[in-house]
Write an enzyme that holds these catalytic residues in place. Structure first.
Site, PDB file in Angstrom:
ATOM      1  N   ASP A  58       0.833  -1.196   0.000  1.00  0.00           N
ATOM      2  CA  ASP A  58       0.000   0.000   0.000  1.00  0.00           C
ATOM      3  C   ASP A  58       0.871   1.251   0.000  1.00  0.00           C
ATOM      4  O   ASP A  58       1.620   1.500   0.947  1.00  0.00           O
ATOM      5  CB  ASP A  58      -0.899  -0.030   1.237  1.00  0.00           C
ATOM      6  CG  ASP A  58      -1.831   1.159   1.338  1.00  0.00           C
ATOM      7  OD1 ASP A  58      -1.844   1.994   0.405  1.00  0.00           O
ATOM      8  OD2 ASP A  58      -2.556   1.248   2.347  1.00  0.00           O
ATOM      9  N   SER A 140      -0.361  16.933 -13.108  1.00  0.00           N
ATOM     10  CA  SER A 140      -1.332  16.703 -14.176  1.00  0.00           C
ATOM     11  C   SER A 140      -1.657  18.033 -14.834  1.00  0.00           C
ATOM     12  O   SER A 140      -1.463  19.105 -14.235  1.00  0.00           O
ATOM     13  CB  SER A 140      -2.612  16.085 -13.597  1.00  0.00           C
ATOM     14  OG  SER A 140      -3.672  16.097 -14.528  1.00  0.00           O
ATOM     15  N   TYR A 153     -10.423  15.221  -7.768  1.00  0.00           N
ATOM     16  CA  TYR A 153      -9.176  14.935  -8.482  1.00  0.00           C
ATOM     17  C   TYR A 153      -8.418  16.224  -8.786  1.00  0.00           C
ATOM     18  O   TYR A 153      -7.201  16.322  -8.556  1.00  0.00           O
ATOM     19  CB  TYR A 153      -9.472  14.176  -9.774  1.00  0.00           C
ATOM     20  CG  TYR A 153      -8.243  13.909 -10.606  1.00  0.00           C
ATOM     21  CD1 TYR A 153      -7.359  12.890 -10.260  1.00  0.00           C
ATOM     22  CD2 TYR A 153      -7.957  14.679 -11.729  1.00  0.00           C
ATOM     23  CE1 TYR A 153      -6.217  12.651 -11.014  1.00  0.00           C
ATOM     24  CE2 TYR A 153      -6.823  14.445 -12.491  1.00  0.00           C
ATOM     25  CZ  TYR A 153      -5.956  13.429 -12.126  1.00  0.00           C
ATOM     26  OH  TYR A 153      -4.825  13.197 -12.878  1.00  0.00           O
ATOM     27  N   LYS A 157      -4.609  17.445  -7.554  1.00  0.00           N
ATOM     28  CA  LYS A 157      -3.496  17.757  -8.442  1.00  0.00           C
ATOM     29  C   LYS A 157      -3.041  19.212  -8.303  1.00  0.00           C
ATOM     30  O   LYS A 157      -1.867  19.519  -8.513  1.00  0.00           O
ATOM     31  CB  LYS A 157      -3.869  17.425  -9.893  1.00  0.00           C
ATOM     32  CG  LYS A 157      -3.939  15.928 -10.161  1.00  0.00           C
ATOM     33  CD  LYS A 157      -2.624  15.227  -9.823  1.00  0.00           C
ATOM     34  CE  LYS A 157      -2.627  13.755 -10.139  1.00  0.00           C
ATOM     35  NZ  LYS A 157      -1.337  13.092  -9.817  1.00  0.00           N
TER      36      LYS A 157
END
Length: 259
Positions: A58, A140, A153, A157
């Site tokens: 993990d 990103s 999301y 980022k």
């Protein structure tokens, strides 16, 4: 050739991470790779045999990140660069979702996309201080603009962008910290289990290539091999030595807007 350079990579079992393992190995680096499970470990072992170190676990578990670093140092003697690359997408999850679903997804996304990078950097830092090494993380196009995912999301980022700037300032002059911001790249990127997307893969979405193509001025959807070059530049002691606090976009012009 960087024969003596040692690099640790998270999210190395598929997509961009797997291509990074291939590219850095081909460039002469010694590689320690963190993958999600035994299936991914077997895939890397089949391809690389005993040429690299592999840890399955993990990425949000700090002991797992410490194991990644320790295996690199135990076998190769030191660590020159840490690449935080693990990530999940939110499949355009909106803020109008039920709170339990939204809250759980937020925690998963930030744990993997942000906290795991901090954990990996923290684990690697004692070794990177010894070598005046560097850090590269995967940001990103969504670090700069909306539209590349849902709000969870995109917020994660944007946080990565801030992390790069803050840590580059904090750790200078001895450790460089940079990022790479890919645009639409077709990979097996999954989503949060809280939203039921943990078994979903971006590459299997109907029409994903055409969707990305329509958002990208250069007119095609990237594959992992199309976006790895900036990582090699930023990790290089020779070519990247005067670069820190920088996130290099490699998005086919997506950040510019639709053509």
């Amino acid at each position: 050739m960087n024969i003596q350079q040692v690099i640790a990579i998270t999210g190395a079992g598929s997509g961009i991470g797997l291509e990074l393992v291939r590219s850095f190995k081909a460039a002469g680096y010694c590689v320690s790779a963190l993958v999600r499970n035994e299936e991914q470990e077997a895939g890397l072992r089949s391809e690389f045999k005993d040429a690299i170190e592999i840890v399955a676990g993990d990425v949000c578990d700090h002991a797992t990140n410490e194991k990644l670093v320790n295996k690199a140092v135990a076998r190769f003697g030191h660590l020159d660069c840490f690449i935080g690359n693990a990530g999940i997408w939110d499949y355009m999850l909106g803020v109008d979702e039920p709170w339990e679903k939204l809250s759980g997804s937020f925690e998963e996304i930030f744990d993997i996309n942000v906290k795991s990078y901090f954990s990996g950097i923290s684990a690697a830092l004692p070794e990177l201080k010894k070598t005046n090494g560097s850090v590269v993380v995967t940001a990103s196009v969504s670090s700069y603009a909306a539209g590349g995912g849902g709000s969870c999301y995109i917020a994660s980022k944007h946080a990565v962008l801030g992390m790069v700037k803050a840590l580059a300032y904090e750790l200078a002059p001895h450790i460089r910290v940079n990022g790479v911001a890919p645009g639409g790249t077709v990979t097996s990127l999954a989503g949060p289990a809280s939203a039921g997307f943990d078994k979903t893969k971006m590459k299997d979405m109907p029409g994903i290539d055409d969707m990305i193509k329509g958002l990208t001025p250069l007119g095609f959807a990237a594959r992992p091999e199309d976006v790895v070059a900036p990582y090699l530049l930023l990790a290089s002691r020779e070519q990247g030595k005067f670069i820190t606090g920088t996130v290099i976009g490699i998005d086919g012009g997506m950040a510019l807007g639709r053509k």
